[in-house]
Design a protein around this motif. Structure first.
Motif, PDB file in Angstrom:
ATOM      1  N   HIS A 180       0.971  -1.420  -0.208  1.00 10.97           N
ATOM      2  CA  HIS A 180      -0.201   0.068  -0.004  1.00 10.97           C
ATOM      3  C   HIS A 180       1.224   1.098  -0.043  1.00 10.97           C
ATOM      4  CE1 HIS A 180      -3.071  -2.959   1.461  1.00 10.97           C
ATOM      5  NE2 HIS A 180      -3.771  -2.618   1.222  1.00 10.97           N
ATOM      6  N   PRO A 181       1.448   1.655  -1.276  1.00  7.63           N
ATOM      7  CA  PRO A 181       1.781   2.854  -0.796  1.00  7.63           C
ATOM      8  C   PRO A 181       1.779   3.972  -0.869  1.00  7.63           C
ATOM      9  CG  PRO A 181       2.644   1.515  -3.408  1.00  7.63           C
ATOM     10  CD  PRO A 181       0.903   0.843  -2.504  1.00  7.63           C
TER      11      PRO A 181
ATOM     12  N   LEU B 232     -14.808   0.432  -5.620  1.00 10.01           N
ATOM     13  CA  LEU B 232     -13.780   1.187  -7.602  1.00 10.01           C
ATOM     14  C   LEU B 232     -14.615   2.007  -8.368  1.00 10.01           C
ATOM     15  CD1 LEU B 232     -10.990   1.080  -8.621  1.00 10.01           C
ATOM     16  CD2 LEU B 232     -11.385  -0.232 -10.483  1.00 10.01           C
ATOM     17  N   PRO B 233     -15.467   1.927  -8.847  1.00 11.67           N
ATOM     18  CA  PRO B 233     -16.903   2.996  -9.452  1.00 11.67           C
ATOM     19  C   PRO B 233     -16.509   3.914  -8.731  1.00 11.67           C
ATOM     20  CG  PRO B 233     -17.181   0.349 -10.094  1.00 11.67           C
ATOM     21  CD  PRO B 233     -16.132   0.577  -8.898  1.00 11.67           C
TER      22      PRO B 233
ATOM     23  N   VAL C  15      -5.910  -3.818  -2.833  1.00 13.61           N
ATOM     24  CA  VAL C  15      -4.883  -3.144  -3.829  1.00 13.61           C
ATOM     25  C   VAL C  15      -4.516  -3.048  -5.052  1.00 13.61           C
ATOM     26  CG1 VAL C  15      -2.501  -4.252  -3.899  1.00 13.61           C
ATOM     27  CG2 VAL C  15      -3.188  -4.934  -1.765  1.00 13.61           C
ATOM     28  N   SER C  16      -5.424  -4.521  -5.680  1.00 14.04           N
ATOM     29  CA  SER C  16      -5.802  -4.227  -7.505  1.00 14.04           C
ATOM     30  C   SER C  16      -6.618  -2.965  -7.776  1.00 14.04           C
ATOM     31  CB  SER C  16      -6.135  -5.495  -7.940  1.00 14.04           C
ATOM     32  OG  SER C  16      -7.197  -5.210  -7.636  1.00 14.04           O
ATOM     33  N   GLU C  17      -7.424  -2.949  -6.699  1.00 12.39           N
ATOM     34  CA  GLU C  17      -8.263  -1.238  -6.411  1.00 12.39           C
ATOM     35  C   GLU C  17      -7.011  -0.295  -6.962  1.00 12.39           C
ATOM     36  OE1 GLU C  17     -12.459  -2.937  -5.677  1.00 12.39           O
ATOM     37  OE2 GLU C  17     -11.416  -2.523  -4.373  1.00 12.39           O
TER      38      GLU C  17
ATOM     39  N   THR D 106      -3.494   4.303 -11.694  1.00  8.91           N
ATOM     40  CA  THR D 106      -2.715   4.231 -13.415  1.00  8.91           C
ATOM     41  C   THR D 106      -3.843   5.020 -13.860  1.00  8.91           C
ATOM     42  OG1 THR D 106      -1.949   1.736 -12.919  1.00  8.91           O
ATOM     43  CG2 THR D 106      -3.214   2.152 -15.336  1.00  8.91           C
ATOM     44  N   GLU D 107      -5.091   4.978 -13.659  1.00  9.41           N
ATOM     45  CA  GLU D 107      -6.256   5.418 -14.616  1.00  9.41           C
ATOM     46  C   GLU D 107      -6.433   7.620 -14.051  1.00  9.41           C
ATOM     47  OE1 GLU D 107      -9.667   2.357 -14.052  1.00  9.41           O
ATOM     48  OE2 GLU D 107      -9.556   4.614 -13.502  1.00  9.41           O
TER      49      GLU D 107
END
Length: 344
Positions: A23-24, A159-160, A186-188, A194-195
C-alpha cells in the motif's frame, strides 16, 4: 498475568512491512482501543514502519498520540464547533460541512484540513454539489487543504465510486491532488493510480494492517478455580441450576476485558439468518457459548460473564484443567482489553 495477549513479534512485524509495501503512501489508522493492541504500541509501530502520517478517530486520541508519534496526525471524526480544541501544527482536521469552514478558521487560523466527500456510506461528508462552494470558502478563510477524503463502505466493489470522486476532485477548485481513501483492495488502488496519474492516492488502513495476521496473536486466560458440580445444583450470581454433572471453571476474563460484549454483525443469506435465529433462541433459553476453549472445544457459560472473570461449564468426562492452567480464548479485538501484552 490473568487474561493476556501474546504477540509472535517477528511474524507480526513481517506482516506489517508486507502490508506497508503493498500500500504505497499508506496512512496507518490508530483508533478506539488500538485494535486490542493499544494505541501507544501502534503509534510506535507506525513510526517503525516509516509512516509520515497516522489517522486517529477522535480529538482525544489525537491529543494523546501527538506526543507518541513525530509525524502528522489526521483526525477522522469531522471537526465541529464543539470539538475539543487541539492546537498543533501537525494536526490535520476533517471538514465535512460548509458551515464549519468559517468557525474552524476563526478558532484555528491557517488550520490544515482534508475535505470529506459524502460517499454511499452516508455518514459524514459534503455532497458533490457542495465541493465548488467549499473550495471558495476554504480559500477565503485561509485554511490549508492537505487532501480530499472518501470513506467507502466495506461491502466491496468500491472502485466505481472511487473513480467518480476522483473525477469530481480533478474538476473542482480544491487546492489539492491528494486523495485519502479506505476499503479499496490493492488491485483497485493500483488501477486507480494508473487511471489518475495526476492524483496521489493514500489508503488509510487499520484492520488489514494491525489484525491481518491473527495467527500471530494468541489470547490466553488463566484458570482461577475449579468446582465439582451435580445436575440441578445452583451456582453463580443468578443461582441458575447446572444442567448436568461436571465442573465449573472460574477463568480470568470478563466484561471489563470485552468478554460477553458483542458488536452487531451484518447478517446476509439464508444460512446467516438461520444461525442468527438459532443463536438468539439459545440466548433466550439462558445458554451462551463462551470464547474459552477446553479440550479442543468452546465451552458454555454457566451464566453471563462477571466483570473480571467468567464461569464456564465443563461436562463430566472432559479432562479438567488445574488452577493456573492457561486456556485459549477467541476475542473480538476491537472491543478487547488485556491485563498484559507480551512479545515473543
Amino acid at each position: 498475568m490473568a487474561f493476556d495477549l501474546q504477540i509472535r513479534a517477528a511474524d507480526w512485524r513481517a506482516h506489517l512491512v508486507a502490508t506497508r509495501d503493498a500500500h504505497p503512501a499508506i496512512v496507518p489508522v490508530i483508533k478506539g482501543n488500538g485494535y486490542g493492541l493499544g494505541r501507544q504500541r501502534l503509534a510506535g509501530e507506525a513510526f517503525r514502519l516509516g509512516a509520515d502520517m497516522i489517522s486517529v478517530g477522535t480529538y482525544e486520541e489525537a491529543a494523546e498520540l501527538l506526543g507518541a508519534f513525530t509525524g502528522d496526525v489526521q483526525v477522522l471524526t469531522p471537526w465541529r464547533p464543539f470539538s475539543p480544541r487541539v492546537a498543533d501544527g501537525r494536526l490535520i482536521h476533517t471538514v465535512s460541512r460548509i458551515e464549519d469552514i468559517a468557525p474552524l478558521a476563526a478558532q484555528l487560523p491557517g488550520a490544515r484540513i482534508v475535505v470529506e466527500g459524502l460517499t454511499s456510506m452516508a455518514r459524514h461528508g459534503m455532497d458533490r454539489h457542495s465541493i465548488t462552494e467549499a473550495a471558495r470558502l476554504i480559500a477565503e478563510a485561509g485554511l490549508v487543504v492537505e487532501g480530499f477524503a472518501i470513506h467507502l463502505p466495506m461491502a466491496g466493489a468500491n472502485l466505481p465510486e472511487a473513480r467518480t470522486w476522483c473525477a469530481i476532485l480533478e474538476t473542482s477548485a480544491l487546492a489539492t491532488t491528494t486523495v485519502f481513501c479506505s476499503h479499496l483492495t490493492v488491485s483497485e488502488l493500483e488501477q486507480l493510480r494508473t487511471e489518475r496519474p495526476n492524483l496521489t492516492i493514500r489508503p488509510r488502513v487499520g484492520t488489514a494492517l494491525w489484525l491481518g495476521r491473527l495467527d500471530t496473536l494468541e489470547v490466553r486466560s488463566t484458570v482461577l478455580d475449579v468446582h465439582t458440580v451435580q445436575r440441578g445444583e445452583r451456582v453463580g450470581y443468578r443461582q441458575g441450576r447446572v444442567p448436568r454433572d461436571g465442573h465449573v471453571l472460574v477463568v480470568a476474563g470478563g466484561t471489563s476485558h470485552g468478554i460477553g460484549l458483542e458488536a452487531p454483525r451484518a447478517v446476509a443469506g439464508v444460512a446467516g439468518r438461520g444461525k442468527a435465529v438459532a443463536k438468539g433462541g439459545l440466548a433466550a433459553a439462558g445458554l451462551a457459548l463462551s470464547p474459552f476453549t477446553v479440550a479442543g472445544k468452546q465451552r458454555w457459560f454457566v451464566e453471563p460473564p462477571h466483570m473480571q472473570a467468567s464461569m464456564i461449564l465443563l461436562p463430566e468426562g472432559v479432562p479438567v484443567p488445574a488452577v493456573g492452567d492457561r486456556l485459549p480464548a477467541a476475542v473480538r479485538y476491537t472491543i478487547a482489553q488485556f491485563d498484559a501484552i507480551t512479545e515473543v
